[in-house]
Structure formats: C-alpha cells, structure tokens
Motif scaffolding. Structure first.
Motif, PDB file in Angstrom:
ATOM      1  N   TYR A 184     107.543 -48.488  20.774  1.00 34.71           N
ATOM      2  CA  TYR A 184     108.239 -48.809  19.533  1.00 34.71           C
ATOM      3  C   TYR A 184     107.410 -49.687  18.607  1.00 34.71           C
ATOM      4  O   TYR A 184     107.482 -49.559  17.385  1.00 34.71           O
ATOM      5  CB  TYR A 184     109.570 -49.511  19.848  1.00 34.71           C
ATOM      6  CG  TYR A 184     110.610 -48.598  20.439  1.00 34.71           C
ATOM      7  CD1 TYR A 184     111.312 -47.692  19.637  1.00 34.71           C
ATOM      8  CD2 TYR A 184     110.895 -48.636  21.800  1.00 34.71           C
ATOM      9  CE1 TYR A 184     112.256 -46.847  20.180  1.00 34.71           C
ATOM     10  CE2 TYR A 184     111.845 -47.789  22.358  1.00 34.71           C
ATOM     11  CZ  TYR A 184     112.527 -46.900  21.549  1.00 34.71           C
ATOM     12  OH  TYR A 184     113.462 -46.063  22.088  1.00 34.71           O
ATOM     13  N   GLY A 185     106.605 -50.577  19.166  1.00 35.27           N
ATOM     14  CA  GLY A 185     105.850 -51.510  18.332  1.00 35.27           C
ATOM     15  C   GLY A 185     104.513 -50.985  17.858  1.00 35.27           C
ATOM     16  O   GLY A 185     103.756 -51.719  17.209  1.00 35.27           O
ATOM     17  N   SER A 186     104.200 -49.719  18.159  1.00 31.65           N
ATOM     18  CA  SER A 186     102.888 -49.159  17.793  1.00 31.65           C
ATOM     19  C   SER A 186     103.028 -48.258  16.571  1.00 31.65           C
ATOM     20  O   SER A 186     103.651 -47.199  16.650  1.00 31.65           O
ATOM     21  CB  SER A 186     102.303 -48.354  18.958  1.00 31.65           C
ATOM     22  OG  SER A 186     102.286 -49.113  20.140  1.00 31.65           O
ATOM     23  N   SER A 187     102.456 -48.660  15.474  1.00 24.24           N
ATOM     24  CA  SER A 187     102.507 -47.834  14.269  1.00 24.24           C
ATOM     25  C   SER A 187     101.515 -46.681  14.391  1.00 24.24           C
ATOM     26  O   SER A 187     100.503 -46.772  15.102  1.00 24.24           O
ATOM     27  CB  SER A 187     102.156 -48.671  13.037  1.00 24.24           C
ATOM     28  OG  SER A 187     100.794 -49.067  13.068  1.00 24.24           O
ATOM     29  N   ARG A 188     101.800 -45.600  13.710  1.00 19.68           N
ATOM     30  CA  ARG A 188     100.875 -44.462  13.700  1.00 19.68           C
ATOM     31  C   ARG A 188      99.511 -44.893  13.163  1.00 19.68           C
ATOM     32  O   ARG A 188      98.470 -44.446  13.649  1.00 19.68           O
ATOM     33  CB  ARG A 188     101.448 -43.320  12.851  1.00 19.68           C
ATOM     34  CG  ARG A 188     102.589 -42.568  13.505  1.00 19.68           C
ATOM     35  CD  ARG A 188     103.072 -41.422  12.608  1.00 19.68           C
ATOM     36  NE  ARG A 188     102.037 -40.427  12.392  1.00 19.68           N
ATOM     37  CZ  ARG A 188     101.828 -39.366  13.177  1.00 19.68           C
ATOM     38  NH1 ARG A 188     102.585 -39.187  14.255  1.00 19.68           N
ATOM     39  NH2 ARG A 188     100.875 -38.500  12.899  1.00 19.68           N
TER      40      ARG A 188
END
Length: 267
Positions: free
Chosen positions: A60-64
């Motif tokens: 959830y905390g990893s942006s593309r």
C-alpha cells in the motif's frame, strides 16, 4: 482566565523531532548504490555483473513512481543478472495485482535472468499468491533450487525459514557442482559461518534493514553476525544488504536504503 505557560524546551524538542522525521522520510525516498569487485577462486568462464536488492516491501505504501524509479535504476546498471533477496512483497498481493505492479517489474532487464528467493513477508502475504505474483512479473523463484548462468556461476536459492519443510543449505549444496563457483541467496543472515564452511563462494542476505532507525541498528548488530555490509568468511564473500526500501514507518534515520552491484571475476 487561566494561562498555561508551555516551556520553550518542549517546543524545541517538538521542532527537533519533526525535523528528524522529515529527514528520515526524505532518506527513505532515495537509495545508494554500493559497488564491489568480487574476486573468486574457482574458475569462471567470463566476468559477470550482478545487481542484488532486498526488502522492496511492495504494498500500500509503494507508489508506482517509486517502483518505476527502482526498476530504472537497476536497469541503468546494465546487469547481466538481477537477484532479489526476499521481501519483494510486503503483506498483500491484491493491491499489487489491482495496481498492475507486475507490469512494472517485467521491465527489469538482464540477459542472464532475474532470480529471487522468498523472504518472511511473502509468507505473510500468502505463499501461493506470492508465487503467482513472481511468475506474473517474469521473476524466476528459487525455492531450494539451483540455476546455472552461462559463465558457470551457480545461483542457489534458499526458501525462507518460514517454510519449516524447506530445503536448507546442507541439502542444496548437494545439488552444486563443486568445481564451479556458487552464490547463495538466503533472505535471513543467519549462520553465515556455517554456510561459508559448506564451500559457497558468495552469499547474499537482507532482512535486517540495518535496524532501519537509530538506535535499533545497535540491536541488529547484536542479533546478527553481520547485520549490514561485507565480510569475508573463509573464502566466501558475504554480503548483507540494508534493503532498497522499508517495512513499517517510512523513515530512515542513521541508516540507508541501498542496492548492491557485484562485479564478479576470477583472481
């Protein structure tokens, strides 16, 4: 009217804490490249450049954008092979599937292949679903298996100890050709001396995050023979990475995100 006087020291402590957290947040957005020239004793047909990274903790905390930046940075090193040393996934594969993260990871480019082992978080996310995600991302998962690169370097992958039935180093060494050099991937940096005694030429682990935040790195130094960095044990080159990202609070304080670049050749 009641007036409450708040000490200046309280405001100073509050400002200092906020500054440290902001600094830690910024540190987590970047990573360093640690490059090593690794000279091994067993014959290798030709030198090989390997990028190794652990502890992506994609979730959830990893942006593309962050994932794309990591993939681009790995590819920019033009590696012959890429090794992922566990905890690619954080705790949920559904969010990765929903956001089509496997399509980004498919861009990892290495002519000799992209290989990985499970960490403990793949089991938290569910082993079957994690395995499906690796497959969808075109990453070859090694679970007690050995892959041999074109130059003869053997890549041995241990499954995480979360799987109590997994093959351990004593089992996997039986699959190796003793005349060829070998590299062991094991997410957790346990029993490094024992693994070196088995004749591995290189071993790479992650998991510790180097404590992630001061003073927790003092604890990891106590828990592990090597919690971060490099150590030569017998003739085995042993590496433990602090990880390319984080688990839990997104702060790096007193430690660094990193990926490893290993230029492997004969002495």
């Amino acid at each position: 009217m009641l007036h409450i006087k708040i000490p200046f020291a309280f405001f100073a402590a509050l400002i200092a804490t906020a500054a440290v957290l902001i600094f830690g947040l910024i540190k987590n957005r970047n990573f360093e490249i640690r490059e090593y020239d690794v000279k091994i004793e067993k014959p290798i047909a030709f030198p090989v450049k390997i990028v190794a990274a652990s502890d992506f903790h994609l979730g959830y905390g990893s942006s593309r954008r962050k994932i794309e930046n990591i993939v681009s940075a790995i590819n920019a090193e033009t590696p012959d092979a890429i090794l992922i040393v566990g905890d690619l996934i954080d705790d949920n594969t559904e969010v990765l599937r929903h956001r089509n993260i496997s399509e980004i990871l498919k861009r990892l480019n290495a002519p000799m292949g992209v290989f990985a082992v499970f960490g403990n978080h793949e089991y938290i996310a569910g082993a079957k679903k994690s395995e499906e995600f690796y497959k969808a991302s075109n990453i070859k998962l090694l679970k007690g298996e050995v892959a041999i690169l074109e130059n003869g370097l053997q890549i041995a992958g241990l499954d995480d100890f979360s799987n109590k039935k997994s093959k351990r180093e004593n089992d996997i060494v039986k699959q190796l050709k003793p005349e060829l050099p070998s590299l062991l991937l094991d997410h957790r940096p346990h029993n490094l001396q024992d693994k070196a005694n088995l004749g591995f030429d290189i071993q790479i682990s992650g998991h510790s995050h180097n404590g992630q935040m001061f003073p927790l790195n003092m604890i990891t130094k106590f828990l592990f023979e090597l919690d971060c960095g490099y150590k030569k044990i017998n003739s085995c080159h042993s590496f433990v990475s602090s990880g390319i990202s984080l688990w839990g609070p997104p702060f790096r304080i007193g430690t660094k995100n990193e990926m490893l670049v290993l230029n492997i050749s004969n002495k």
